[in-house]
Design an enzyme around this catalytic site. Sequence first.
Site, PDB file in Angstrom:
ATOM      1  N   THR A   1       0.984  -1.181  -0.100  1.00  0.00           N
ATOM      2  CA  THR A   1      -0.226  -0.115   0.040  1.00  0.00           C
ATOM      3  C   THR A   1       0.977   1.229  -0.142  1.00  0.00           C
ATOM      4  O   THR A   1       1.846   1.319   0.816  1.00  0.00           O
ATOM      5  CB  THR A   1      -0.783   0.022   1.266  1.00  0.00           C
ATOM      6  OG1 THR A   1      -1.679  -1.253   1.125  1.00  0.00           O
ATOM      7  CG2 THR A   1      -1.916   1.373   1.133  1.00  0.00           C
TER       8      THR A   1
ATOM      9  N   ILE B   1       5.026  -1.275   2.955  1.00  0.00           N
ATOM     10  CA  ILE B   1       4.742   0.179   2.724  1.00  0.00           C
ATOM     11  C   ILE B   1       5.464   0.820   1.293  1.00  0.00           C
ATOM     12  O   ILE B   1       6.599   0.512   1.625  1.00  0.00           O
ATOM     13  CB  ILE B   1       5.277   1.162   4.015  1.00  0.00           C
ATOM     14  CG1 ILE B   1       4.339   0.616   5.234  1.00  0.00           C
ATOM     15  CG2 ILE B   1       4.913   2.479   3.698  1.00  0.00           C
ATOM     16  CD1 ILE B   1       2.753   0.971   4.976  1.00  0.00           C
ATOM     17  N   LYS B   2       4.740   1.349   0.573  1.00  0.00           N
ATOM     18  CA  LYS B   2       5.490   1.599  -0.725  1.00  0.00           C
ATOM     19  C   LYS B   2       5.709   3.005  -0.757  1.00  0.00           C
ATOM     20  O   LYS B   2       5.014   3.835  -0.335  1.00  0.00           O
ATOM     21  CB  LYS B   2       4.360   1.418  -1.929  1.00  0.00           C
ATOM     22  CG  LYS B   2       4.309   0.136  -2.259  1.00  0.00           C
ATOM     23  CD  LYS B   2       3.330  -0.168  -3.610  1.00  0.00           C
ATOM     24  CE  LYS B   2       3.898   0.075  -4.807  1.00  0.00           C
ATOM     25  NZ  LYS B   2       3.176   0.096  -6.221  1.00  0.00           N
ATOM     26  N   LEU B   3       6.883   3.237  -1.130  1.00  0.00           N
ATOM     27  CA  LEU B   3       7.501   4.521  -0.977  1.00  0.00           C
ATOM     28  C   LEU B   3       8.385   4.855  -2.405  1.00  0.00           C
ATOM     29  O   LEU B   3       8.924   3.898  -2.848  1.00  0.00           O
ATOM     30  CB  LEU B   3       8.397   4.944  -0.057  1.00  0.00           C
ATOM     31  CG  LEU B   3       7.970   4.861   1.581  1.00  0.00           C
ATOM     32  CD1 LEU B   3       9.050   4.239   2.567  1.00  0.00           C
ATOM     33  CD2 LEU B   3       7.413   6.161   2.072  1.00  0.00           C
TER      34      LEU B   3
END
Length: 318
Positions: free
Chosen positions: A95, A131-133
């Site tokens: 996400t 966690i997508k960054l």
Amino acid sequence: MANTLEQLKSYTTIVADTGDIEAIKRYQPEDATTNPSLILKAAQIPEYRALIDNAIAWAKLQSADIEQQIDDASDKLAVNIGVEILKLVPGRISTEVDARLSFDKEKSIAKAHKLVRLYQEAGVDKSRILIKLASTWEGICAAKELEQEGINCNLTLLFSFAQARACAEAGVYLISPFVGRILDWYKNDTGKDYDAVNDPGVVSVTEIYNYYKQHGYNTVVMGASFRNIGEIIELAGCDRLTIGPSLLEELANSQVAIQPKLLPASTTVAAGEPLTEAQFRWDFNQDPMAVDKLAEGIRNFAIDQGKLEVMLKAKLAN
């Protein structure tokens, strides 16, 4: 003979690059990835209306301020979709942190904490979340701190060796190098067509994979953003590949026999000193393709996030 998708699954973990639950049911991937563009697309699916309604109702309970409600509804919707997907995949959901925070380490960390908290409140442990960054210097630094807290990250919009090296040195769990978007840039720049073996995106991921394995980095390489199944077949053996529904279908309907193309190194050697910020910025800046595609990717994700927020604002007003 097994179809090409089933053969590929024996060499590589297959991840569905979609928020479409029906597609996930059909192709039975290990993991799934979402991004603002996919959440926007998923929000148009009638079956998701209840998830949107739930996000709207929840946001209204958190604050009376409309801007805060929009922010909360957006985060809650992404998590609601992720929770539904996790009912279907045995592995993890990725996400994404708001692309507009790509150059703000502290706000990226705060947003990541919020997303993890929302998942935990929905009964999902952080071990099932990535966690997508964006792979900016600030995004990589945010990921380094999150990883030290036990929050695993997926560094996306990765187009260059400098980004990949910095991610490994930061101890990032997983990277998503964008194969097809690299190809797009080179085709546009040179006017040439490339076969799968010489595809610049395939060449880039192969170089990154080999570097990681040679130096014993544990960071997972997950090729992303494919334009054709030839690229995918050339990367058989990569740790993971995240593939959209149309190419998953094409692979499932194909009978091409495949062999692993990427293989781990038999011996490892120690890596050199980590990149400094100045070295990273210089090396990254030397790659015009990567500079163009990272900037464009952040802009486009921000545009789709804005479109999603316009839709949510209209619903919050009712």
